[in-house]
Design a protein around this motif. Structure first.
Motif, PDB file in Angstrom:
ATOM      1  N   GLY A  38      24.487   5.334  -6.392  1.00 34.59           N
ATOM      2  CA  GLY A  38      25.401   5.695  -5.392  1.00 34.59           C
ATOM      3  C   GLY A  38      26.624   6.583  -5.490  1.00 34.59           C
ATOM      4  O   GLY A  38      26.566   5.423  -6.478  1.00 34.59           O
ATOM      5  N   ASN A  39      26.401   7.714  -4.878  1.00 37.77           N
ATOM      6  CA  ASN A  39      27.697   8.353  -5.153  1.00 37.77           C
ATOM      7  C   ASN A  39      28.986   7.326  -5.184  1.00 37.77           C
ATOM      8  O   ASN A  39      30.349   7.454  -5.445  1.00 37.77           O
ATOM      9  CB  ASN A  39      28.210   9.637  -5.337  1.00 37.77           C
ATOM     10  N   VAL A  40      29.234   6.441  -3.729  1.00 39.74           N
ATOM     11  CA  VAL A  40      31.050   5.539  -3.570  1.00 39.74           C
ATOM     12  C   VAL A  40      30.744   4.518  -5.198  1.00 39.74           C
ATOM     13  O   VAL A  40      31.573   4.412  -5.390  1.00 39.74           O
ATOM     14  CB  VAL A  40      30.317   4.921  -2.640  1.00 39.74           C
ATOM     15  N   PHE A  64      37.641  12.220   1.324  1.00 36.60           N
ATOM     16  CA  PHE A  64      36.721  11.387   1.717  1.00 36.60           C
ATOM     17  C   PHE A  64      36.665  10.412   1.796  1.00 36.60           C
ATOM     18  O   PHE A  64      37.479   9.277   0.685  1.00 36.60           O
ATOM     19  CB  PHE A  64      34.553  11.376   0.543  1.00 36.60           C
ATOM     20  N   TYR A 113      39.793  13.311  -8.314  1.00 33.43           N
ATOM     21  CA  TYR A 113      38.730  13.212  -7.523  1.00 33.43           C
ATOM     22  C   TYR A 113      38.579  14.243  -7.225  1.00 33.43           C
ATOM     23  O   TYR A 113      39.192  14.538  -6.014  1.00 33.43           O
ATOM     24  CB  TYR A 113      38.736  11.579  -7.031  1.00 33.43           C
ATOM     25  N   VAL A 115      35.462  16.666  -4.412  1.00 34.34           N
ATOM     26  CA  VAL A 115      34.132  17.469  -3.647  1.00 34.34           C
ATOM     27  C   VAL A 115      34.172  18.901  -3.395  1.00 34.34           C
ATOM     28  O   VAL A 115      34.290  19.121  -2.704  1.00 34.34           O
ATOM     29  CB  VAL A 115      34.088  16.196  -2.396  1.00 34.34           C
ATOM     30  N   ASN A 120      33.870  16.678   2.124  1.00 37.91           N
ATOM     31  CA  ASN A 120      33.603  16.292   3.234  1.00 37.91           C
ATOM     32  C   ASN A 120      35.594  15.553   3.315  1.00 37.91           C
ATOM     33  O   ASN A 120      36.133  15.379   2.869  1.00 37.91           O
ATOM     34  CB  ASN A 120      33.000  15.195   2.915  1.00 37.91           C
ATOM     35  N   ASP A 148      32.346  13.957  -7.396  1.00 37.68           N
ATOM     36  CA  ASP A 148      31.553  13.576  -6.631  1.00 37.68           C
ATOM     37  C   ASP A 148      30.451  15.034  -5.655  1.00 37.68           C
ATOM     38  O   ASP A 148      31.118  15.821  -5.053  1.00 37.68           O
ATOM     39  CB  ASP A 148      32.261  13.218  -5.565  1.00 37.68           C
ATOM     40  N   PRO A 150      27.777  14.851  -3.896  1.00 36.05           N
ATOM     41  CA  PRO A 150      26.126  15.276  -3.388  1.00 36.05           C
ATOM     42  C   PRO A 150      26.042  16.367  -2.366  1.00 36.05           C
ATOM     43  O   PRO A 150      24.195  15.762  -2.312  1.00 36.05           O
ATOM     44  CB  PRO A 150      26.344  13.788  -2.541  1.00 36.05           C
ATOM     45  N   TYR A 151      26.049  17.042  -2.172  1.00 39.40           N
ATOM     46  CA  TYR A 151      25.873  17.915  -0.890  1.00 39.40           C
ATOM     47  C   TYR A 151      25.563  19.480  -2.047  1.00 39.40           C
ATOM     48  O   TYR A 151      25.210  20.596  -1.383  1.00 39.40           O
ATOM     49  CB  TYR A 151      26.964  18.161  -0.273  1.00 39.40           C
ATOM     50  N   SER A 204      23.613  12.054  -6.744  1.00 38.39           N
ATOM     51  CA  SER A 204      23.256  11.140  -5.352  1.00 38.39           C
ATOM     52  C   SER A 204      21.566  11.722  -4.647  1.00 38.39           C
ATOM     53  O   SER A 204      21.473  12.794  -4.929  1.00 38.39           O
ATOM     54  CB  SER A 204      23.796  10.748  -4.610  1.00 38.39           C
ATOM     55  N   SER A 206      21.421  10.658  -2.075  1.00 34.79           N
ATOM     56  CA  SER A 206      21.728   9.419  -0.588  1.00 34.79           C
ATOM     57  C   SER A 206      20.861  11.633   0.127  1.00 34.79           C
ATOM     58  O   SER A 206      20.289  10.383   1.347  1.00 34.79           O
ATOM     59  CB  SER A 206      22.224   9.254  -0.917  1.00 34.79           C
ATOM     60  N   LYS A 207      21.996  12.242  -0.655  1.00 32.70           N
ATOM     61  CA  LYS A 207      21.580  13.733   0.743  1.00 32.70           C
ATOM     62  C   LYS A 207      20.368  14.086   1.073  1.00 32.70           C
ATOM     63  O   LYS A 207      20.310  15.142   1.709  1.00 32.70           O
ATOM     64  CB  LYS A 207      22.399  14.119   0.660  1.00 32.70           C
ATOM     65  N   ARG A 214      20.051   4.643  -2.475  1.00 32.90           N
ATOM     66  CA  ARG A 214      20.821   3.462  -3.106  1.00 32.90           C
ATOM     67  C   ARG A 214      20.890   4.131  -5.073  1.00 32.90           C
ATOM     68  O   ARG A 214      20.902   3.156  -5.310  1.00 32.90           O
ATOM     69  CB  ARG A 214      21.705   1.823  -3.603  1.00 32.90           C
TER      70      ARG A 214
HETATM   71  C1  LIG Z   1      32.019  13.489  -0.678  1.00 35.15           C
HETATM   72  C2  LIG Z   1      31.067  11.768  -1.116  1.00 35.15           C
HETATM   73  N1  LIG Z   1      30.310  11.459  -1.632  1.00 35.15           N
HETATM   74  C3  LIG Z   1      29.246   9.969  -1.569  1.00 35.15           C
HETATM   75  C4  LIG Z   1      28.912   9.866  -0.735  1.00 35.15           C
HETATM   76  C5  LIG Z   1      27.837   8.752   0.079  1.00 35.15           C
HETATM   77  O1  LIG Z   1      27.347   8.708  -0.971  1.00 35.15           O
HETATM   78  P1  LIG Z   1      26.091   7.799  -1.882  1.00 35.15           P
HETATM   79  O2  LIG Z   1      25.272   7.230  -1.163  1.00 35.15           O
HETATM   80  O3  LIG Z   1      25.391   8.456  -2.927  1.00 35.15           O
HETATM   81  O4  LIG Z   1      26.939   6.405  -1.937  1.00 35.15           O
HETATM   82  C6  LIG Z   1      29.184  10.320   0.462  1.00 35.15           C
HETATM   83  C7  LIG Z   1      28.840  10.462   2.398  1.00 35.15           C
HETATM   84  O5  LIG Z   1      28.195   9.281   2.532  1.00 35.15           O
HETATM   85  C8  LIG Z   1      30.151  11.443   0.738  1.00 35.15           C
HETATM   86  O6  LIG Z   1      30.073  12.324   1.944  1.00 35.15           O
END
Ligand SMILES: Cc1ncc(COP(=O)(O)O)c(C=O)c1O
Length: 425
Positions: A38-40, A64, A113, A115, A120, A148, A150-151, A204, A206-207, A214
């Motif tokens: 996951g990106n986090v 974020f 970093y 987005v 976000n 980063d 994810p969207y 990711s 995730s979205k 994950r």
């Molecule tokens: C900018 C950004 N990066 C990462 C995430 C989370 O990514 P991941 O679930 O892949 O860790 C989010 C939202 O949950 C997000 O808004």
């Protein structure tokens, strides 16, 4: 499944390579992919690999919260770059870097970093020209870009008012079976411009599949990939084997690339419809006018910023210019988002209320909305800098909840804003 390395199975690598090549078309040949959880988690690994305690890192002025929560305990200092409706501005990035004073500020940042799509919290989307301008600055100042993203596939495009929309829906449905047309309609990602291997792109699932998956992947130069892989060996080791098995079985085996892209296109359609619903509803519940002058100052020129007023506010003719003017003070300013799942608003109701000592306007609004049943994300969570007193922002998510719940939430917003103007709270 055969194992490629700690960075994921061979099947994940094959899928990520094919997908990256098809969608993002990196600007150099020997880029590598590497699975992550996951990106986090991936952002943590990038910062831990590239930075030392005490370093400054460049981030958007609203960002974020997890990146701030990751960076600060590592002893990193987030430095904000101003934004407009396309996200980080090249002009302010240049200003931050060209005026950097190492005696006063410490070492100049070498990591950014960002987005760039569905940002976000602001929902901003960055186009090709801006990315190129920012990339060029990063080349000059030797900055590594952590993208980063994810969207990326939730690129809804400009909001079209309800009355003008049927033609747009028709034209969108025409390319439902045209994956190439869909891919072409997406804003390019940083790797496309990356001829030096200075971008680490984070994808990711995730979205686009499930937040609980994950799982995702890095795209970057092989030197960075090797270092990121080594760090992964001491943390998560590899993305969960179960997630890899299930997701790869679904997207690569069961669907295949064409159907997966069709899925992404449908997702974009769903988010566009949710975005339209929420903005249409704001137009129904409030008087909404284009913003101009001081009340929209913290929002961009490049996208239409709107101001919401109490519905029945009087619109009268200005004596001097015969221009139709609204004399009421605005309630909040917003830009209809062009990607992602968030609506970012700036509140203007501070003037109607007296705060208790130590209380912030953000808290005041947040608590009053919660009391009526609406939970929004307070803007302070996303702020790199201290807000000025009397400033308040909030983020509304339209990812979750039915249309009925979204409508109910916006009605709460309207009720609470009305209470502010009538001095009840
Ligand atoms: C900018 C950004 N990066 C990462 C995430 C989370 O990514 P991941 O679930 O892949 O860790 C989010 C939202 O949950 C997000 O808004």
């Amino acid at each position: 499944m055969a194992n490629a390395s700690g960075g994921g199975t061979i099947q994940l690598h094959e899928f990520a390579r094919e997908f990256t090549l098809k969608i993002y078309t990196p600007g150099y040949g020997d880029w590598a992919v590497l699975g992550h959880s996951g990106n986090v988690e991936a952002t943590f690994r990038c910062l831990a690999t590239l930075c030392n305690p005490g370093d400054s890192i460049l981030v958007e002025e609203w960002t974020f919260p997890s990146v701030l929560a990751t960076a600060k305990p590592m002893g990193l200092k987030p430095v904000s770059v101003k934004m407009d409706g396309q996200g980080m501005t090249a002009a302010d990035l240049e200003r931050v870097l060209s005026t950097w004073n190492e005696n006063l500020q410490g070492k100049r940042p070498h990591v950014m970093y960002t987005v760039p799509i569905g940002q976000n919290p602001t929902g901003a989307q960055m186009g090709a020209k801006r990315k190129l301008a920012i990339y060029d600055i990063c080349v000059r100042y030797d900055i590594i870009i952590i993208e980063d993203d994810p969207y990326y596939f939730l690129q809804e495009g400009a909001y079209v008012p309800k009355a003008l929309r049927p033609a747009k829906i028709q034209s969108q449905s025409e390319d439902v079976d045209d994956p190439e047309g869909f891919i072409k309609s997406l804003a390019p990602s940083y790797p496309k411009f990356d001829y030096q291997g200075r971008v680490i792109r984070l994808d990711s699932f995730s979205k686009i599949i499930a937040p609980g998956s994950r799982m995702g992947w890095f795209t970057c130069n092989p030197v960075f990939a090797e270092r990121l892989d080594r760090l992964g060996e001491t943390t998560t080791q590899a993305p969960s084997g179960f997630s890899q098995a299930i997701i790869i079985q679904l997207v690569a085996k069961q669907w295949g690339m064409k159907k997966f892209i069709r899925w992404l296109q449908d997702l974009r359609g769903e988010y566009t419809s949710r975005r339209d619903f929420i903005i249409d509803t704001i137009h129904e519940l409030f008087d909404v006018l284009p913003s101009s002058g001081t009340s929209g100052e913290s929002f961009p020129e490049s996208l239409p910023s709107m101001i919401a007023y109490i519905k029945e506010s009087t619109i009268s003719e200005s004596k001097d210019s015969k221009v139709v003017m609204n004399r009421k003070t605005p309630l909040f300013t917003f830009i209809p988002p062009t990607s992602g799942m968030f609506l970012w608003i700036k509140f203007h109701v501070g003037q109607y209320t007296i705060l208790k000592p130590g209380e912030t306007l953000t808290e005041h609004i947040f608590i009053n909305l919660v009391k009526e049943g609406l939970l929004i994300a307070p803007g302070t969570l996303f702020s790199v800098n201290e807000l000025e007193s009397g400033e308040a922002f909030g983020r509304i998510a339209f990812s979750n909840g039915s249309r009925e719940q979204l409508l109910e939430g916006l009605k709460v917003l309207e009720r609470v804003m009305r209470k502010y103007t009538s001095g009840i709270i």
